[in-house]
Write an enzyme that holds these catalytic residues in place. Structure first.
Site, PDB file in Angstrom:
ATOM      1  CB  SER A  41      -0.916   0.032   1.223  1.00 10.35           C
ATOM      2  OG  SER A  41      -1.625   1.252   1.253  1.00 10.35           O
ATOM      3  CB  VAL A  84       8.763   0.200   3.482  1.00 13.76           C
ATOM      4  CG1 VAL A  84       9.693  -0.461   2.471  1.00 13.76           C
ATOM      5  CG2 VAL A  84       9.380   0.129   4.876  1.00 13.76           C
ATOM      6  CB  CYS A  85       4.583   1.238   0.175  1.00 14.69           C
ATOM      7  SG  CYS A  85       4.300  -0.437   0.777  1.00 14.69           S
ATOM      8  CG  ASP A  86       5.895   7.786   1.062  1.00 17.13           C
ATOM      9  OD1 ASP A  86       4.880   8.490   1.025  1.00 17.13           O
ATOM     10  OD2 ASP A  86       7.057   8.249   0.960  1.00 17.13           O
ATOM     11  CB  THR A  95       6.380   4.680  -4.751  1.00 17.89           C
ATOM     12  OG1 THR A  95       5.841   3.381  -4.424  1.00 17.89           O
ATOM     13  CG2 THR A  95       5.719   5.202  -6.014  1.00 17.89           C
TER      14      THR A  95
END
Length: 172
Positions: A59, A64-66, A69
């Site tokens: 998500s 970490v996803c932020d 990306t």
């Protein structure tokens, strides 16, 4: 019935079950149908002739996803027009668009696996218990042959950005 893989992924040390095959370098990438918007779907053929870095995140609204990306968005300019960077998550297209606007992410194409998790199953990243896609990186050449794969064992860890980017640069 789709293949289930256990003992290959965790979240904060707790075991997860991944649905789908473990893809390897040398495999032909499976096709997919993902949502670019609520009504617009795309598949692998929409990126024909491009080197593809597919960054899979659970998500965009997590740390970490932020960071993952944003990092690939920063690298996109240096990779040139022969490369497309796709970020796949189960976030809705609305949430992806909102996140990209707030984060200033404009070079990565966000695609949603929210409708039927078909990408997750085809690429072996669908988490059975959470219906999220596990963090992973895939690098595909212009002919959709996989050249690099990293399935993260622990959801909260970062991928190896340098190895993924090196795999893309080898194809340029």
């Amino acid at each position: 019935m789709a293949q289930e893989r256990t003992g290959v992924a965790t979240i904060k040390g707790n075991p997860l079950t991944l649905i789908g095959p473990e893809l390897k370098a040398g495999d032909t990438a499976p096709d997919f149908t993902l949502n670019k918007s609520l009504f617009e779907e795309v598949s692998l053929k929409d990126f024909e002739g491009k080197i593809k870095l597919i960054s899979v995140v659970p998500s965009l609204d997590t740390g970490v996803c932020d960071a993952q990306t944003r990092r690939f968005n920063e690298e996109a300019d240096s990779l040139g027009d022969k490369v497309v960077i796709l970020t796949v998550s189960v976030d809705t297209p609305f949430a992806q668009e909102r996140w990209c606007g707030a984060a200033g992410v404009d070079r990565v194409i966000t695609l949603s696996d929210y409708k039927n998790n078909s990408f997750g199953e085809a690429y072996g990243v669908l988490i059975k218990e959470l219906k999220l896609d596990m963090r992973a990186i895939f690098v595909l050449d212009e002919n959709n042959k996989i050249h690099y794969v990293q399935y993260l064992r622990e959801m909260t860890e970062h991928p190896d950005y340098e190895k993924a980017l090196a795999a893309v640069k080898e194809l340029l």
